[in-house]
Scaffold this motif. Structure first.
Motif, PDB file in Angstrom:
ATOM      1  N   VAL A 145      64.012  10.496 -23.971  1.00  0.00           N
ATOM      2  CA  VAL A 145      63.099  10.871 -25.046  1.00  0.00           C
ATOM      3  C   VAL A 145      63.701  12.077 -25.764  1.00  0.00           C
ATOM      4  O   VAL A 145      64.097  13.048 -25.118  1.00  0.00           O
ATOM      5  N   VAL A 146      63.779  12.001 -27.102  1.00  0.00           N
ATOM      6  CA  VAL A 146      64.219  13.128 -27.921  1.00  0.00           C
ATOM      7  C   VAL A 146      63.004  13.707 -28.637  1.00  0.00           C
ATOM      8  O   VAL A 146      62.277  12.982 -29.315  1.00  0.00           O
ATOM      9  N   ILE A 147      62.802  15.004 -28.478  1.00  0.00           N
ATOM     10  CA  ILE A 147      61.706  15.699 -29.149  1.00  0.00           C
ATOM     11  C   ILE A 147      62.322  16.646 -30.167  1.00  0.00           C
ATOM     12  O   ILE A 147      63.117  17.521 -29.818  1.00  0.00           O
ATOM     13  N   LEU A 177      60.362  11.569 -30.715  1.00  0.00           N
ATOM     14  CA  LEU A 177      59.076  12.205 -30.948  1.00  0.00           C
ATOM     15  C   LEU A 177      59.258  13.366 -31.912  1.00  0.00           C
ATOM     16  O   LEU A 177      60.154  14.186 -31.737  1.00  0.00           O
ATOM     17  N   ARG A 178      58.426  13.448 -32.940  1.00  0.00           N
ATOM     18  CA  ARG A 178      58.457  14.579 -33.858  1.00  0.00           C
ATOM     19  C   ARG A 178      57.536  15.675 -33.316  1.00  0.00           C
ATOM     20  O   ARG A 178      56.380  15.417 -32.978  1.00  0.00           O
ATOM     21  N   GLY A 179      58.034  16.892 -33.212  1.00  0.00           N
ATOM     22  CA  GLY A 179      57.212  17.985 -32.726  1.00  0.00           C
ATOM     23  C   GLY A 179      58.023  18.994 -31.941  1.00  0.00           C
ATOM     24  O   GLY A 179      59.256  18.972 -31.958  1.00  0.00           O
ATOM     25  N   GLU A 180      57.329  19.869 -31.259  1.00  0.00           N
ATOM     26  CA  GLU A 180      57.962  20.918 -30.480  1.00  0.00           C
ATOM     27  C   GLU A 180      57.477  20.873 -29.038  1.00  0.00           C
ATOM     28  O   GLU A 180      56.404  20.332 -28.745  1.00  0.00           O
ATOM     29  N   VAL A 212      64.820  14.227 -20.882  1.00  0.00           N
ATOM     30  CA  VAL A 212      64.174  14.673 -22.110  1.00  0.00           C
ATOM     31  C   VAL A 212      65.160  15.585 -22.835  1.00  0.00           C
ATOM     32  O   VAL A 212      65.710  16.518 -22.246  1.00  0.00           O
ATOM     33  N   ILE A 213      65.402  15.290 -24.112  1.00  0.00           N
ATOM     34  CA  ILE A 213      66.271  16.115 -24.946  1.00  0.00           C
ATOM     35  C   ILE A 213      65.396  16.824 -25.968  1.00  0.00           C
ATOM     36  O   ILE A 213      64.698  16.167 -26.747  1.00  0.00           O
ATOM     37  N   VAL A 214      65.430  18.140 -25.962  1.00  0.00           N
ATOM     38  CA  VAL A 214      64.663  18.913 -26.931  1.00  0.00           C
ATOM     39  C   VAL A 214      65.615  19.364 -28.030  1.00  0.00           C
ATOM     40  O   VAL A 214      66.495  20.191 -27.795  1.00  0.00           O
TER      41      VAL A 214
END
Length: 320
Positions: free
Chosen positions: A35-37, A80-83, A12-14
């Motif tokens: 997954v990129v958030i 994914l758009r968001g935090e 997961v990449i934030v």
């Protein structure tokens, strides 16, 4: 979105800025489940163009990210758009909480960047990224024929003024109370023809309205000093709350308290990595792109090491 507890994804990449998307592209091409958030608030979103990025000089920074998202998605990376509201370690897996649910992942890469805290001067926020900028290598060339103002935020701003003399022979250094120059500094500034204005900066003067307003000058001691652009040094605040909540170690320097990473981007927390401005205040777009690729390679090698160890354990188990 709820991933199976039995099969966590790989990474997961934030953060979906240059560093995060560069890492995502490399990991996607390595056939990793990624997954990129992203909250869609890149640091350079206020600038119309970026410069000094090989092959993309003059491109909008938002256009670069749009291209990057499309390229990474072409290799199966999910966006994914968001935090991320929180994250925690659960044995050898990391659980990441989002508005769409909890994602379980083998590795977490934080690329959340930083925010620039501007001096409390009227007009600065409205001109940020246009008439007020920070990086000589990004914007100096475009203002080589202008009068360049340097509004000091600390004594280190003297060095910024000397650097900008490289681009223009008309540089004005505004001490602005906090950046008062020493006698030696004043002598060196004068030796290169840099004008010094003492006193607090009261605000900016512009021509036009709204987004079309163009910087005209700096108001100081009841006067308006005409300039074409302001360079300044904002206080850089890393968006590292997620890393700190996981217990990542930090080190205090003259630039503040920053999360520690090794040369490959590992933090002190097992399975948690970081890249870009969140841990490196000097990482411009070009550097962030390179570091994202570098960290992705190291992270992939780390995953492979786990997979080799697991395969070896299975063979040993079968032969017993």
């Amino acid at each position: 979105m709820e991933d199976s507890p039995q099969e966590p994804i790989d990474v997961v990449i934030v953060g979906g800025g240059p560093a995060g998307l560069s890492a995502a592209l490399s990991l996607g091409r390595a056939r990793r489940r990624v997954v990129v958030i992203d909250s869609a608030e890149p640091r350079n979103r206020f600038a119309a163009h970026m410069h000094g990025v090989l092959g993309h000089d003059g491109l909008s920074p938002l256009a670069l990210l749009e291209r990057g998202r499309a390229e990474a998605a072409g290799y199966g990376v999910r966006m994914l758009r968001g935090e991320v509201s929180s994250a925690r370690l659960d044995g050898g897996v990391i659980e990441v909480d989002t508005a769409e649910g909890t994602i379980r992942t083998r590795r977490l890469l934080v690329a959340t960047g930083l925010r620039d805290e501007l001096p409390d001067i009227p007009g600065f926020p409205e001109q940020w990224g246009r008439g007020v900028v920070v990086c000589p290598y990004c914007d100096g060339w475009e203002h080589r024929h202008d009068v360049i103002g340097v509004v000091a935020t600390s004594p280190r701003s003297v060095e910024q003024a000397q650097l900008l003399r490289q681009w223009s022979d008309r540089v004005v250094y505004f001490e602005n109370v906090v950046g008062a120059a020493s006698d030696a500094d004043l002598e060196r500034l004068a030796s290169r023809g840099i004008c010094v204005e003492s006193g607090a900066v009261a605000g900016l003067r512009t021509l036009g309205e709204g987004d079309d307003a163009r910087l005209r000058g700096v108001e100081v001691d009841g006067r308006v000093v005409e300039i074409g652009v302001i360079f300044t040094g904002p206080t850089m605040r890393p968006r590292d709350g997620l890393l700190r909540s996981l217990g990542a170690s930090t080190t205090v320097s003259e630039l503040g308290d920053w999360v520690d990473v090794d040369d490959d981007g590992r933090t002190s927390v097992p399975g948690v990595w970081a890249v870009g401005n969140v841990v490196n205040p000097r990482a411009n777009v070009s550097v962030s792109l390179g570091l994202g690729s570098l960290v992705a390679g190291a992270l992939n090698a780390d995953l492979i090491a786990d997979e080799v160890a697991a395969a070896s354990d299975r063979i040993v188990g079968v032969t017993r």
